[in-house]
Design a protein around this motif. Structure first.
Motif, PDB file in Angstrom:
ATOM      1  N   UNK A 167     -85.810   6.346   3.422  1.00  0.00           N
ATOM      2  CA  UNK A 167     -86.657   7.525   3.226  1.00  0.00           C
ATOM      3  C   UNK A 167     -85.764   8.733   2.938  1.00  0.00           C
ATOM      4  N   UNK A 168     -86.411   9.896   2.813  1.00  0.00           N
ATOM      5  CA  UNK A 168     -85.667  11.106   2.504  1.00  0.00           C
ATOM      6  C   UNK A 168     -85.349  11.196   1.019  1.00  0.00           C
ATOM      7  N   UNK A 169     -84.500  12.154   0.659  1.00  0.00           N
ATOM      8  CA  UNK A 169     -84.145  12.366  -0.738  1.00  0.00           C
ATOM      9  C   UNK A 169     -82.969  11.479  -1.141  1.00  0.00           C
ATOM     10  N   UNK A 170     -82.902  11.192  -2.427  1.00  0.00           N
ATOM     11  CA  UNK A 170     -81.788  10.404  -2.960  1.00  0.00           C
ATOM     12  C   UNK A 170     -80.569  11.316  -3.068  1.00  0.00           C
ATOM     13  N   UNK A 171     -79.435  10.911  -2.506  1.00  0.00           N
ATOM     14  CA  UNK A 171     -78.227  11.750  -2.612  1.00  0.00           C
ATOM     15  C   UNK A 171     -77.826  11.961  -4.069  1.00  0.00           C
ATOM     16  N   UNK A 172     -77.063  13.005  -4.310  1.00  0.00           N
ATOM     17  CA  UNK A 172     -76.644  13.339  -5.671  1.00  0.00           C
ATOM     18  C   UNK A 172     -75.359  12.581  -6.022  1.00  0.00           C
ATOM     19  N   UNK A 173     -75.537  11.318  -6.407  1.00  0.00           N
ATOM     20  CA  UNK A 173     -74.407  10.500  -6.839  1.00  0.00           C
ATOM     21  C   UNK A 173     -73.827  11.055  -8.146  1.00  0.00           C
ATOM     22  N   UNK A 174     -72.579  10.665  -8.426  1.00  0.00           N
ATOM     23  CA  UNK A 174     -72.000  10.948  -9.737  1.00  0.00           C
ATOM     24  C   UNK A 174     -72.459   9.838 -10.680  1.00  0.00           C
ATOM     25  N   UNK A 180     -73.099   8.769   0.665  1.00  0.00           N
ATOM     26  CA  UNK A 180     -72.362   7.802  -0.155  1.00  0.00           C
ATOM     27  C   UNK A 180     -71.697   8.416  -1.386  1.00  0.00           C
ATOM     28  N   UNK A 181     -72.193   9.543  -1.929  1.00  0.00           N
ATOM     29  CA  UNK A 181     -71.471  10.148  -3.054  1.00  0.00           C
ATOM     30  C   UNK A 181     -70.034  10.548  -2.721  1.00  0.00           C
ATOM     31  N   UNK A 182     -69.682  10.592  -1.437  1.00  0.00           N
ATOM     32  CA  UNK A 182     -68.294  10.883  -1.071  1.00  0.00           C
ATOM     33  C   UNK A 182     -67.357   9.771  -1.538  1.00  0.00           C
ATOM     34  N   UNK A 183     -67.890   8.576  -1.770  1.00  0.00           N
ATOM     35  CA  UNK A 183     -67.065   7.463  -2.252  1.00  0.00           C
ATOM     36  C   UNK A 183     -66.896   7.634  -3.759  1.00  0.00           C
ATOM     37  N   UNK A 184     -65.813   8.242  -4.166  1.00  0.00           N
ATOM     38  CA  UNK A 184     -65.651   8.652  -5.559  1.00  0.00           C
ATOM     39  C   UNK A 184     -65.536   7.482  -6.521  1.00  0.00           C
ATOM     40  N   UNK A 215     -70.410   7.908 -13.403  1.00  0.00           N
ATOM     41  CA  UNK A 215     -69.465   6.850 -13.058  1.00  0.00           C
ATOM     42  C   UNK A 215     -70.153   5.564 -12.632  1.00  0.00           C
ATOM     43  N   UNK A 216     -71.436   5.639 -12.272  1.00  0.00           N
ATOM     44  CA  UNK A 216     -72.154   4.457 -11.804  1.00  0.00           C
ATOM     45  C   UNK A 216     -72.543   3.565 -12.977  1.00  0.00           C
ATOM     46  N   UNK A 217     -72.357   2.270 -12.794  1.00  0.00           N
ATOM     47  CA  UNK A 217     -72.752   1.293 -13.803  1.00  0.00           C
ATOM     48  C   UNK A 217     -74.041   0.592 -13.385  1.00  0.00           C
ATOM     49  N   UNK A 218     -74.166   0.283 -12.104  1.00  0.00           N
ATOM     50  CA  UNK A 218     -75.378  -0.346 -11.566  1.00  0.00           C
ATOM     51  C   UNK A 218     -75.945   0.563 -10.476  1.00  0.00           C
ATOM     52  N   UNK A 219     -77.258   0.821 -10.544  1.00  0.00           N
ATOM     53  CA  UNK A 219     -77.897   1.678  -9.536  1.00  0.00           C
ATOM     54  C   UNK A 219     -79.370   1.318  -9.466  1.00  0.00           C
ATOM     55  N   UNK A 220     -79.858   1.054  -8.236  1.00  0.00           N
ATOM     56  CA  UNK A 220     -81.273   0.724  -8.074  1.00  0.00           C
ATOM     57  C   UNK A 220     -81.698   1.036  -6.641  1.00  0.00           C
ATOM     58  N   UNK A 221     -82.705   1.894  -6.496  1.00  0.00           N
ATOM     59  CA  UNK A 221     -83.269   2.228  -5.179  1.00  0.00           C
ATOM     60  C   UNK A 221     -84.778   2.031  -5.191  1.00  0.00           C
ATOM     61  N   UNK A 222     -85.255   1.153  -6.059  1.00  0.00           N
ATOM     62  CA  UNK A 222     -86.699   0.953  -6.192  1.00  0.00           C
ATOM     63  C   UNK A 222     -87.291   0.316  -4.941  1.00  0.00           C
ATOM     64  N   UNK A 233     -82.280  13.139  -8.648  1.00  0.00           N
ATOM     65  CA  UNK A 233     -81.149  13.948  -9.141  1.00  0.00           C
ATOM     66  C   UNK A 233     -80.931  13.751 -10.636  1.00  0.00           C
ATOM     67  N   UNK A 234     -80.116  14.613 -11.208  1.00  0.00           N
ATOM     68  CA  UNK A 234     -79.781  14.520 -12.624  1.00  0.00           C
ATOM     69  C   UNK A 234     -79.033  13.216 -12.878  1.00  0.00           C
ATOM     70  N   UNK A 235     -79.596  12.353 -13.713  1.00  0.00           N
ATOM     71  CA  UNK A 235     -79.023  11.028 -13.961  1.00  0.00           C
ATOM     72  C   UNK A 235     -78.099  11.005 -15.156  1.00  0.00           C
ATOM     73  N   UNK A 236     -77.962  12.118 -15.845  1.00  0.00           N
ATOM     74  CA  UNK A 236     -77.133  12.179 -17.056  1.00  0.00           C
ATOM     75  C   UNK A 236     -77.576  11.129 -18.076  1.00  0.00           C
ATOM     76  N   UNK A 237     -78.873  10.798 -18.060  1.00  0.00           N
ATOM     77  CA  UNK A 237     -79.421   9.844 -19.020  1.00  0.00           C
ATOM     78  C   UNK A 237     -78.971   8.422 -18.830  1.00  0.00           C
ATOM     79  N   UNK A 238     -78.483   8.070 -17.639  1.00  0.00           N
ATOM     80  CA  UNK A 238     -77.852   6.773 -17.450  1.00  0.00           C
ATOM     81  C   UNK A 238     -78.818   5.667 -17.022  1.00  0.00           C
TER      82      UNK A 238
END
Length: 628
Positions: free
Chosen positions: A180-187, A163-167, A190-197, A206-211
């Protein structure tokens, strides 16, 4: 000849109309096929529902259908209707003008087919709160125009596709599934809402850039790394040509043992070196303080649009202090807050400090305490207010608590200077978010409207609670609006500017207070000045333009464009490209223009502003739900 010409024209028109109708018929049939698959092979029984072959989706206003002025289908919203069928991608993707599809809160089952790749025009896809199962198709990552993808509360399994291919993706909610598996390295910038709980993800985050906070990752027992508390173990995967596991384990133990000895010895040496250097610095510090203060006074002559000169810069020294402040450590008042429970003035003055910026009224530092707590310290100079009045002012502000107002943790006052301590906000300010190097990418209309509502609510609450004390913000601007880890707005530096006995004020090009009109100051003048400055912030949110850019006057420019009846030209291109609700943007613009009225009597109170913005917010949310 004239009769033949008329006959030819008539035949041509009939053929053209028939061709047009055949295209519309194809689209209508695709919608009907999609609906029938969703509804477990059944057609709607209510004649008012539409969705039948004898009516038109746009002209007959089928339920859940939104069309453009050109009568092309733009949105399909079929939420909470109890559908128990399956998702027919072939049919729905055959509607080329469709950009928003919402079928959330039904009981739709089965898998999302690979044919979803044909829906490349989609910008919003909401399939959450259903009974979908299986893997997400890899073709989902080819929907390049997708901005929001909500798939939470289903039974999806397996690894996420790329999904990170969707810029342009700005929202991804996938909680309460079985991924399951690892969380892809999203940008994540640029993300405003993100939740995989509450899934089965594993491995490092991955590095969340403090977001995003830990709330976005809870319920994944095999996840590790920040912002979760459990650290990631060292990798144990064997490399090609590596020795057998047992032999490698013994070698690793020996290596770690020797490395441990070396580190202990190195720490001891560094400790003694640090002690020696610290003593030398303490001797030198007394001779350097006055020179630093002279240099700081020279630099404090001009400021940029954010209120600070030259922007952030790094410093290897601690916060400069006057001789008086070095002697009176008891004057530091620590308010009831667990973050700085045992903080002393010496801790602030000795801790490493990073100079974040200088303004006409003070200097801002980022201070790191020994326990890695990050603080923001505002140092105010030349404020003609007594220490006793300053103390009372800070205590009154502390008693007024609102979730969108950054609380004061501690403060210090002497004859020459004041220090005010806040918790440092990693995401910086609203000014940085709007006008920083990445500009406002990912900061969409919904988030801007939410920020506007949060600031208005916090400001209105403070105005109401501190009205009798006459304490307004006094220097409200986008650089004083902090953004926390949950991307929520926090009003900073409330009450650190006294504007009593002045005409009503506004934001100057430097971001500071200037005279705006000739009205004599009434008891609410400082509060009305806050209303004006809030209106300027609304204009920044709507236009994406800074308050000052080479003499550029934002409020005057917006007023001139509106007078020429080119209202839509003022809006940020990022918002118009997103397809934000134009009517709601125009309504918010009208609120902003009321706030920046040159006459203080013509401006609303902040409580009135809150009601207006909440009405706009409700209308915007209603339009999303109803697809209008």
């Amino acid at each position: 000849m004239e009769g033949i010409s008329c006959w030819v024209i008539s035949v041509s028109l009939i053929l053209l109309i028939h061709s047009s109708n055949s295209v519309e018929e194809a689209v209508k049939q695709s919608l009907l096929d999609f609906f029938q698959q969703l509804n477990d092979g059944k057609r709607p029984t209510d004649p008012n529902f539409g969705w039948n072959s004898t009516s038109d989706p746009c002209l007959s206003q089928w339920r859940g259908i939104t069309c453009s002025r050109q009568l092309s289908v733009k949105k399909v919203v079929l939420e909470g209707l109890g559908f128990t069928g399956v998702f027919d991608a072939n049919s729905i993707c055959a509607v080329p003008s469709l950009i928003v599809l919402s079928i959330q809160n039904n009981r739709i089952h089965g898998e999302i087919p690979e044919e979803i790749v044909r829906c490349k025009q989609f910008t919003h896809l909401y399939i959450n709160d259903n009974q979908f199962s299986g893997n997400l198709p890899a073709s989902l990552s080819l929907l390049n125009n997708l901005k929001r993808l909500f798939i939470e509360n289903n039974n999806f399994i397996g690894e996420l596709p790329d999904l990170p291919k969707i810029s342009g993706l700005i929202s991804f909610l996938a909680q309460y599934n079985q991924f399951s598996g690892e969380i892809p390295k999203f940008d994540f910038t640029n993300l405003v809402d993100f939740n995989v709980s509450f899934n089965n993800f594993s491995g490092p985050i991955p590095d969340l850039s403090g977001r995003f906070s830990e709330d976005s990752f809870l319920g994944n027992s095999r996840l590790c790394g920040k912002p979760l508390l459990n650290a990631c173990p060292p990798s144990s995967e064997p490399k090609s040509g590596a020795p057998p596991p047992k032999r490698r384990s013994k070698q690793r133990e020996r290596i770690l043992m020797y490395v441990g000895y070396i580190l202990i010895a190195l720490i001891i040496v560094l400790f003694f070196v640090y002690k020696i250097i610290s003593r030398k610095k303490n001797v030198k510090k007394s001779t350097d303080v006055e020179q630093k203060r002279v240099n700081e006074g020279k630099a404090r002559t001009s400021s940029d649009s954010s209120g600070y000169r030259n922007g952030p810069s790094r410093s290897d020294y601690s916060i400069p202090s006057s001789n008086e402040s070095s002697r009176t450590s008891a004057s530091l008042v620590v308010l009831e807050n667990p973050v700085v429970k045992d903080l002393r003035l010496e801790d602030l003055l000795k801790a490493p400090a990073e100079l974040m910026g200088r303004g006409r009224h003070g200097t801002l530092y980022k201070v790191m305490l020994e326990d890695t707590v990050a603080l923001a310290v505002k140092r105010i100079r030349d404020w003609l207010i007594s220490s006793e009045d300053f103390r009372k002012r800070m205590e009154k502000i502390d008693r007024v608590d609102h979730p969108n107002v950054l609380p004061v943790l501690a403060f210090y006052s002497s004859k020459q200077e004041r220090l005010v301590v806040y918790e440092y906000q990693q995401n910086g300010s609203l000014f940085k978010l709007l006008h920083g190097t990445k500009n406002s990418q990912g900061f969409d209309w919904g988030n801007r409207l939410g920020v506007a509502a949060s600031i208005a609510g916090g400001l209105a609450f403070m105005h109401t609670e501190l009205l009798e004390d006459g304490i307004a913000h006094g220097n409200l601007k986008s650089s004083n609006i902090m953004i926390n880890n949950n991307m929520e707005a926090l009003i900073s530096e409330y009450g650190l500017m006294v504007i009593d006995d002045q005409p009503l004020s506004s934001v100057s090009n430097s971001g500071d207070i200037k005279s705006l009109d000739d009205n004599s100051p009434g008891p609410n003048s400082p509060f009305k000045a806050d209303v004006y400055n809030f209106g300027v912030i609304l204009l920044e949110l709507l236009t994406g333009k800074p308050v000052q850019n080479n003499g550029f006057d934002l409020a005057s420019w917006v007023n001139s464009v509106v007078r020429e009846e080119w209202t839509t030209e003022v809006f940020d291109k990022a918002l118009t490209m997103e397809g934000a609700n134009e009517e709601c943007m125009v309504n918010l613009l009208q609120v902003a223009l009321k706030c920046v009225n040159p006459s203080q009597e013509g401006r609303p109170s902040m409580n009135q502003v809150v009601n207006m913005i909440l009405t706009i917010k409700e209308e915007d949310e209603r339009s999303i739900v109803l697809g209008t």
